[in-house]
Design a protein around this motif. Structure first.
Motif: not given
Length: 291
Positions: A264-281
């Motif tokens: 974004g404008d001056g920011t990076v929004r991020v999500t992180v998931g466990a790829a091995d578990r269907d992207d569990a947050p």
């Protein structure tokens, strides 16, 4: 009542001297996986990783603030402050925010001053905000807020605290990267000062309800910031102004993190998931503010 809110908020801040050197910084970076090429198809070390591992080129990733001087005065010490009497088995690290006042030097001596900045009543739980301000002879370096979730300590009729959360990012991410967590990642990361046996001892992990040791949440926090700096900020650690996240789930050594970024404008929004578990947050409400 185990938490005396008025006493906790009125308690005198606790200060302690902290110090770190290039070996502490290098060890922290190695604990995040620095030095390895993130491209799993190439065995060669990425030359850009030398900014994290070679003392003559060293830059300090801002999340190092969570372990500098082994985190003194630290979350555990803060839980022993006046007005706070809680069962550590009921304590969870709910979120973390770091605000940088200037880049962290490779070598440093500073004073860390910790206090309880807020106590929120969430009904069945309380949230303590542990604030640590760190300054050296040249002035403020960083401010760190740890949000500590204490089960069973709510219901005292206090302020519920902020009720709004950032809207989830929408649309396709601008970048998606994956980072493999080595089987020994937690064993290496804990050498930076977090000796909780939950991350090393299988028997202790079972007592805590896990079938094996889990990765430190702050290790995932550091790995994620490194991925953002390396891919979205041109490798420039000095561009980071602040970094906030909410811990949403656990990671096991050997798994793969899938890190999605929205610029974004001056920011990076991020999500992180466990790829091995269907992207569990794993991390949520994550924002890197930058220059």
């Amino acid at each position: 009542m185990p938490i005396d809110v008025a006493q906790a908020l009125a308690a005198e801040p606790r200060s302690a001297g902290i110090a770190w050197g290039h070996k502490d910084v290098q060890l922290y970076h190695l604990g995040l996986g620095a030095g390895a090429n993130p491209d799993k198809d190439s065995p060669a070390t990425d030359p850009d990783e030398l900014r994290y591992t070679l003392e003559s080129r060293l830059h300090v990733l801002p999340s190092f603030a969570t372990v500098a001087g082994s985190g003194s005065p630290g979350v555990i010490n803060s839980l022993s402050m006046p007005g706070i009497d809680v069962n550590l088995a009921h304590v969870l690290h709910g979120g973390q925010t770091i605000t940088l006042h200037r880049p962290i030097p490779v070598e440093g001596r500073a004073t860390a001053t910790g206090r309880i900045a807020a106590v929120y009543d969430k009904g069945k739980a309380a949230i303590l905000v542990m604030r640590t301000d760190v300054a050296d002879d040249e002035g403020p370096l960083w401010t760190s807020d740890a949000q500590i979730f204490v089960r069973g300590e709510g219901g005292f009729g206090g302020d519920r605290g902020p009720s709004t959360r950032p809207e989830p990012p929408t649309g396709d991410p601008d970048r998606t990267v994956e980072r493999v967590i080595r089987e020994d990642q937690a064993l290496l990361y804990r050498l930076s000062g977090d000796w909780n046996p939950l991350h090393a001892d299988p028997e202790f992990a079972k007592l805590a309800g896990f079938d094996r040791p889990i990765l430190h949440g702050l290790c995932t926090y550091g790995i994620t910031l490194k991925a953002v700096v390396d891919t979205a900020l041109g490798g420039d650690v000095g561009r980071v102004r602040s970094y906030a996240t909410r811990f949403a789930g656990v990671v096991f050594p050997g798994e793969t993190l899938r890190i999605r970024m929205w610029q974004g404008d001056g920011t990076v929004r991020v999500t992180v998931g466990a790829a091995d578990r269907d992207d569990a947050p794993v991390l949520a409400d994550t924002v890197v503010a930058h220059n």
